[in-house]
Design a protein around this motif. Structure first.
Motif, PDB file in Angstrom:
ATOM      1  N   LEU A   1      34.585  20.229 -11.305  1.00  0.00           N
ATOM      2  CA  LEU A   1      35.628  19.305 -11.749  1.00  0.00           C
ATOM      3  C   LEU A   1      35.046  17.923 -12.030  1.00  0.00           C
ATOM      4  N   MET A   2      34.177  17.438 -11.167  1.00  0.00           N
ATOM      5  CA  MET A   2      33.564  16.122 -11.374  1.00  0.00           C
ATOM      6  C   MET A   2      32.672  16.124 -12.614  1.00  0.00           C
ATOM      7  N   ASN A   3      31.927  17.191 -12.825  1.00  0.00           N
ATOM      8  CA  ASN A   3      31.060  17.251 -14.002  1.00  0.00           C
ATOM      9  C   ASN A   3      31.871  17.316 -15.289  1.00  0.00           C
ATOM     10  N   VAL A   4      32.973  18.037 -15.282  1.00  0.00           N
ATOM     11  CA  VAL A   4      33.839  18.085 -16.462  1.00  0.00           C
ATOM     12  C   VAL A   4      34.446  16.708 -16.715  1.00  0.00           C
ATOM     13  N   LEU A   5      34.854  16.028 -15.658  1.00  0.00           N
ATOM     14  CA  LEU A   5      35.408  14.681 -15.802  1.00  0.00           C
ATOM     15  C   LEU A   5      34.370  13.730 -16.398  1.00  0.00           C
ATOM     16  N   LYS A   6      33.140  13.827 -15.941  1.00  0.00           N
ATOM     17  CA  LYS A   6      32.072  12.991 -16.488  1.00  0.00           C
ATOM     18  C   LYS A   6      31.847  13.287 -17.966  1.00  0.00           C
ATOM     19  N   LEU A   7      31.884  14.566 -18.318  1.00  0.00           N
ATOM     20  CA  LEU A   7      31.717  14.929 -19.731  1.00  0.00           C
ATOM     21  C   LEU A   7      32.854  14.375 -20.580  1.00  0.00           C
ATOM     22  N   LEU A   8      34.066  14.375 -20.033  1.00  0.00           N
ATOM     23  CA  LEU A   8      35.204  13.836 -20.775  1.00  0.00           C
ATOM     24  C   LEU A   8      35.062  12.336 -21.019  1.00  0.00           C
ATOM     25  N   VAL A   9      34.273  11.672 -20.203  1.00  0.00           N
ATOM     26  CA  VAL A   9      34.029  10.242 -20.400  1.00  0.00           C
ATOM     27  C   VAL A   9      32.840  10.023 -21.330  1.00  0.00           C
ATOM     28  N   PHE A  10      31.772  10.802 -21.145  1.00  0.00           N
ATOM     29  CA  PHE A  10      30.543  10.572 -21.906  1.00  0.00           C
ATOM     30  C   PHE A  10      30.594  11.068 -23.349  1.00  0.00           C
ATOM     31  N   ILE A  11      31.223  12.174 -23.603  1.00  0.00           N
ATOM     32  CA  ILE A  11      31.233  12.733 -24.959  1.00  0.00           C
ATOM     33  C   ILE A  11      31.848  11.766 -25.967  1.00  0.00           C
ATOM     34  N   PRO A  12      33.023  11.160 -25.700  1.00  0.00           N
ATOM     35  CA  PRO A  12      33.544  10.200 -26.679  1.00  0.00           C
ATOM     36  C   PRO A  12      32.620   8.997 -26.887  1.00  0.00           C
ATOM     37  N   ALA A  13      31.935   8.578 -25.829  1.00  0.00           N
ATOM     38  CA  ALA A  13      31.012   7.447 -25.973  1.00  0.00           C
ATOM     39  C   ALA A  13      29.861   7.807 -26.911  1.00  0.00           C
TER      40      ALA A  13
ATOM     41  N   VAL B   1      33.195   1.893 -23.034  1.00  0.00           N
ATOM     42  CA  VAL B   1      33.410   3.157 -22.318  1.00  0.00           C
ATOM     43  C   VAL B   1      32.380   3.307 -21.200  1.00  0.00           C
ATOM     44  N   PHE B   2      31.116   2.983 -21.484  1.00  0.00           N
ATOM     45  CA  PHE B   2      30.090   3.084 -20.451  1.00  0.00           C
ATOM     46  C   PHE B   2      30.326   2.082 -19.319  1.00  0.00           C
ATOM     47  N   LEU B   3      30.842   0.907 -19.632  1.00  0.00           N
ATOM     48  CA  LEU B   3      31.132  -0.073 -18.587  1.00  0.00           C
ATOM     49  C   LEU B   3      32.324   0.342 -17.734  1.00  0.00           C
ATOM     50  N   LEU B   4      33.284   1.022 -18.333  1.00  0.00           N
ATOM     51  CA  LEU B   4      34.470   1.459 -17.603  1.00  0.00           C
ATOM     52  C   LEU B   4      34.264   2.780 -16.869  1.00  0.00           C
ATOM     53  N   TYR B   5      33.148   3.411 -17.099  1.00  0.00           N
ATOM     54  CA  TYR B   5      32.857   4.695 -16.468  1.00  0.00           C
ATOM     55  C   TYR B   5      33.031   4.661 -14.945  1.00  0.00           C
ATOM     56  N   PRO B   6      32.439   3.689 -14.234  1.00  0.00           N
ATOM     57  CA  PRO B   6      32.619   3.684 -12.771  1.00  0.00           C
ATOM     58  C   PRO B   6      34.087   3.503 -12.360  1.00  0.00           C
ATOM     59  N   LEU B   7      34.847   2.744 -13.134  1.00  0.00           N
ATOM     60  CA  LEU B   7      36.251   2.541 -12.791  1.00  0.00           C
ATOM     61  C   LEU B   7      37.071   3.810 -12.977  1.00  0.00           C
TER      62      LEU B   7
END
Length: 69
Positions: A8-20, A40-46
Protein backbone atom coordinates in the motif's frame (compact mmCIF):
# COMPACT_ATOMS: atom_id res chain seq x y z
CA UNK A 1 5.00 -3.49 8.60
CA UNK A 2 3.22 -6.34 6.95
CA UNK A 3 3.52 -7.11 3.25
CA UNK A 4 0.10 -5.62 2.36
CA UNK A 5 0.97 -2.45 4.26
CA UNK A 6 4.31 -2.15 2.45
CA UNK A 7 2.54 -2.70 -0.85
CA UNK A 8 0.00 0.00 0.00
CA UNK A 9 2.80 2.44 0.85
CA UNK A 10 4.67 1.67 -2.37
CA UNK A 11 1.53 2.18 -4.45
CA UNK A 12 0.90 5.47 -2.66
CA UNK A 13 4.46 6.58 -3.43
CA UNK A 14 3.99 5.66 -7.08
CA UNK A 15 0.78 7.70 -7.19
CA UNK A 16 2.82 10.70 -6.08
CA UNK A 17 5.95 10.14 -8.19
CA UNK A 18 4.44 9.17 -11.54
CA UNK A 19 2.64 12.51 -12.11
CA UNK A 20 5.82 14.36 -11.14
CA UNK A 21 7.87 12.47 -13.72
CA UNK A 22 5.17 13.00 -16.34
CA UNK A 23 5.42 16.73 -15.64
CA UNK A 24 9.20 16.56 -16.02
CA UNK A 25 8.76 14.89 -19.41
CA UNK A 26 6.55 17.76 -20.52
CA UNK A 27 9.26 20.38 -19.97
CA UNK A 28 10.23 20.22 -23.66
CA UNK A 29 6.98 21.97 -24.54
CA UNK A 30 6.11 23.72 -21.28
CA UNK A 31 8.71 24.96 -18.78
CA UNK A 32 6.15 25.67 -16.08
CA UNK A 33 5.54 21.94 -15.73
CA UNK A 34 9.01 21.73 -14.19
CA UNK A 35 7.83 24.06 -11.42
CA UNK A 36 4.76 21.89 -10.85
CA UNK A 37 6.96 18.79 -10.67
CA UNK A 38 9.15 20.51 -8.08
CA UNK A 39 6.07 21.39 -6.08
CA UNK A 40 4.93 17.76 -6.13
CA UNK A 41 8.35 16.61 -4.90
CA UNK A 42 8.30 19.21 -2.12
CA UNK A 43 4.81 18.16 -1.03
CA UNK A 44 5.70 14.48 -1.08
CA UNK A 45 6.56 14.28 2.66
CA UNK A 46 3.33 16.09 3.56
CA UNK A 47 1.31 13.54 1.61
CA UNK A 48 3.08 10.28 2.39
CA UNK A 49 4.62 10.61 5.85
CA UNK A 50 1.36 11.04 7.85
CA UNK A 51 -0.09 7.92 6.25
CA UNK A 52 3.14 6.01 6.81
CA UNK A 53 3.22 7.04 10.47
CA UNK A 54 -0.40 6.06 11.02
CA UNK A 55 0.23 2.62 9.51
CA UNK A 56 3.39 2.11 11.58
CA UNK A 57 1.84 3.37 14.82
CA UNK A 58 -0.07 0.17 15.47
CA UNK A 59 3.19 -1.81 15.42
CA UNK A 60 4.82 0.30 18.14
CA UNK A 61 4.60 -0.73 21.76
CA UNK A 62 2.48 1.60 23.91
CA UNK A 63 4.32 3.71 26.46
CA UNK A 64 3.98 2.58 30.06
CA UNK A 65 3.59 5.01 32.98
CA UNK A 66 6.86 3.78 34.51
CA UNK A 67 8.88 5.15 31.61
CA UNK A 68 7.60 8.67 32.21
CA UNK A 69 8.53 8.73 35.90
Amino acid sequence: MTVPEKTLMNVLKLLVFIPAFVLILQTASNWTSLLWAGLVFLLYPLLVKPIQHSICAKHLAPNSDKEHA
